[in-house]
Design a protein around this motif. Structure first.
Motif: not given
Lengths: 376, 376
Positions: B47, B142-149, B297-298, B356, B358-360
């Motif tokens: 990705k 680029w911190p992670l949320s709780r989306k995964f895990g 972003m932000d 992170y 071109t593909s965006y």
């Protein structure tokens, strides 16, 4: 959800995610707005939904077009639009693109700075130009930054310069913020423009146009005033500040034209919890921030959802997209609830997704295709 | 900026905006990482940069691939990758995509929930699976949320279930956050995984793999520790918690592999002020948030910039993209300064834009084409 979209989804069962746009709704929206604001010339903001079928339908209805780039100008001309009905409304333009637009017949251009004015004088000589001014825009769900516009004082100086440089100083534009729900903002902004008309008249520049931008809302989760109320607020503001000497009026609706014409059908990919003890379910859809729902950024636009289990008991959820990007969360703070009976594989319909969705899709982030969009 | 990219830009003068990716840099990054972490198997996070040439080069070097979707799996197989070297690393998968991956030969899958485990048991029987656990991840840009895990406790239960369902409970993964600069985070996370190994051993499940995810940084505006320091921190953590019984180690670098291999060349479209009295210039580029620079972003990722006037006097600027979207501002708060001599038409190079970007890109937001990308 129109009958036509319902039937299409039921009969064709397109692979999800899929946005279906009902062109008849766009036609109704155009006709309504035209009826409510007969004094205004409608320039559809192509960026809201640049599907060729949408542009073609609006062109057939007599709409003009507000474009953001050479690409959008070529698109609307390809759909048969008369360049006399096209505005190059972006204040940030490469001079080569200005020249291309001019060569294609476009004669109406936005600007908000001296450098842009010089480009226009060189590459679009004699064209009508309008200057965008900064206005305060409280009350908008998708508020504007200071990116566009200059102060009214600078605008006055620039309009004088425009005439000196052989351009036609046509008018003033502003934008109260997309999805603006505070109707009082219009009066304040129109008042500011009327003052500029007076100031410039004293400097022998006779402005003839007011461009109200966009800002009319689509219906998302929260209630919005009816379009009638917007139209009345706008016209009241104009009569209030201009009396009988009504200038040409331009409006640039995008969201209010295309928003409620689209339904995005998505599939529930996964329902899970992070811990058995947690009460909130995570609902992962096959569409997310990078495949069409960019306006959920900071949870700004809160879409309405329809599920096959509506009416049953609901519970709080966090909604997220399918990518490996942890920022691809749609709603975590916005207190969404969905039926407890919702299950993996269920189809969810995201309403009023006809504007500012497909064209924001990433080309292939995480290997997911851009949002498939069908106009019917 | 490599000599090769410099020469390419000077000789070919591609139309801007344009991203040029030097495949030799990616090769160097792979070789370095492989040298520094010989015990680890490298699964390139597709990705980060899914250009076929990037995948092909890494495949030739012996890399494995971490994929997020069926689309990415098909991409890497098209470039000659052995499905035995492909991980379907997204914890959110349609069951039809799992079945497709399995049919294509993929036998390594991520999950973090019971529902996903059931899909895997049905549609990828006997496969190796790893469970992603939530870790605290302070210090990431680029911190992670709780989306995964999921929580470690839930992970333990799910690994037992995995075995019961005929899957191979292979290991545990985590992610410390992309662009993680606090090396201490690795020890904490690895310690948590080692505890899970012990807990599961008591339940007769013998885990054999630790997946460290990504998180190694690219060099943006702020300094980052050298790759050597990362590698040392990671291996120290593993020896510290696993002693001599080192499990299989998987790492999933993306940003650190492709980031500094790319240079984005952009053109200054407009320089303006909102008011004559203001000191800050607005610099508008022909690339923005919706055409490749989504990670601004932000103002999260702060890229380094190179201009033709570097070395001269500078002054504060606000940097923005070319669209009519008022959210398309790159840096307003991040205190960027650029040369006072900068002028419209100048080329600016945005460094370390190989991951992170071109593909965006949006497909055609505002009528602008996706970021043109050339691998050399």
């Amino acid at each position: 959800m129109t009958e036509k979209i319902r039937r299409f989804l039921d009969e064709r069962r397109p692979a999800t995610p899929c946005l279906v746009v009902d062109l008849d709704v766009i036609e109704d929206n155009y006709s309504n707005l035209h009826r409510l604001l007969p004094a205004a010339k409608i320039f559809y903001a192509v960026k809201a939904n640049p599907m060729p079928d949408v542009v073609a339908r609006l062109n057939a209805l007599g709409s003009s077009f507000d474009t953001a780039s050479r690409g959008e100008i070529e698109l609307v001309l390809d759909q048969g639009a008369d360049p006399a009905n096209v505005s190059f409304g972006n204040t940030i333009k490469k001079e080569t693109d200005i020249a291309t637009a001019y060569a294609l017949g476009v004669r109406l251009f936005a600007f908000d700075s001296e450098a842009e004015l010089e480009k226009l004088a060189r590459s679009a000589p004699g064209s009508r130009v309008f200057c965008r001014v900064l206005v305060e825009c409280e009350g908008a769900e998708w508020p504007l930054s200071r990116k566009f516009g200059c102060t009214p004082q600078m605008a006055a100086d620039l309009m004088v310069k425009a005439r000196e440089k052989g351009l036609d100083p046509y008018g003033i534009s502003f934008h109260v913020g997309s999805q603006q729900t505070d109707l009082g903002q219009w009066d304040k902004a129109v008042g500011g423009v009327a003052s500029l008309f007076s100031i410039l008249r004293e400097r022998d520049v006779e402005l003839r146009m007011i461009n109200l931008g966009g800002g009319f809302p689509a219906k998302y989760r929260a209630d919005v005033p009816p379009l009638e109320a917007y139209a009345a607020a706008v016209m009241d503001a104009i009569y209030n500040h201009f009396g009988n000497a009504i200038p040409d009026i331009i409006i640039e609706p995008g969201r209010s034209m295309a928003g409620d014409a689209g339904i995005l059908q998505t599939e529930v990919v996964l329902i899970s919890k992070k811990d058995e003890a947690e009460d909130k379910r995570w609902i992962y859809l096959d569409v997310g921030k990078f495949s069409g729902l960019a306006e959920t950024m900071d949870e700004a636009i809160k879409y309405r959802l329809r599920t096959p289990h509506d009416g049953g008991a609901t519970a709080p959820v966090i909604l997220a997209g399918p990518t490996c990007d942890s920022a691809d969360i749609l709603y975590e703070k916005a207190s969404y609830e969905l039926p407890v009976d919702l299950k993996i594989g269920d189809k969810i319909e995201i309403l009023a997704t006809g504007a500012y969705t497909t064209s924001y899709s990433s080309v292939n982030f995480n290997g997911f295709a851009p949002l498939n969009t069908i106009c019917i």
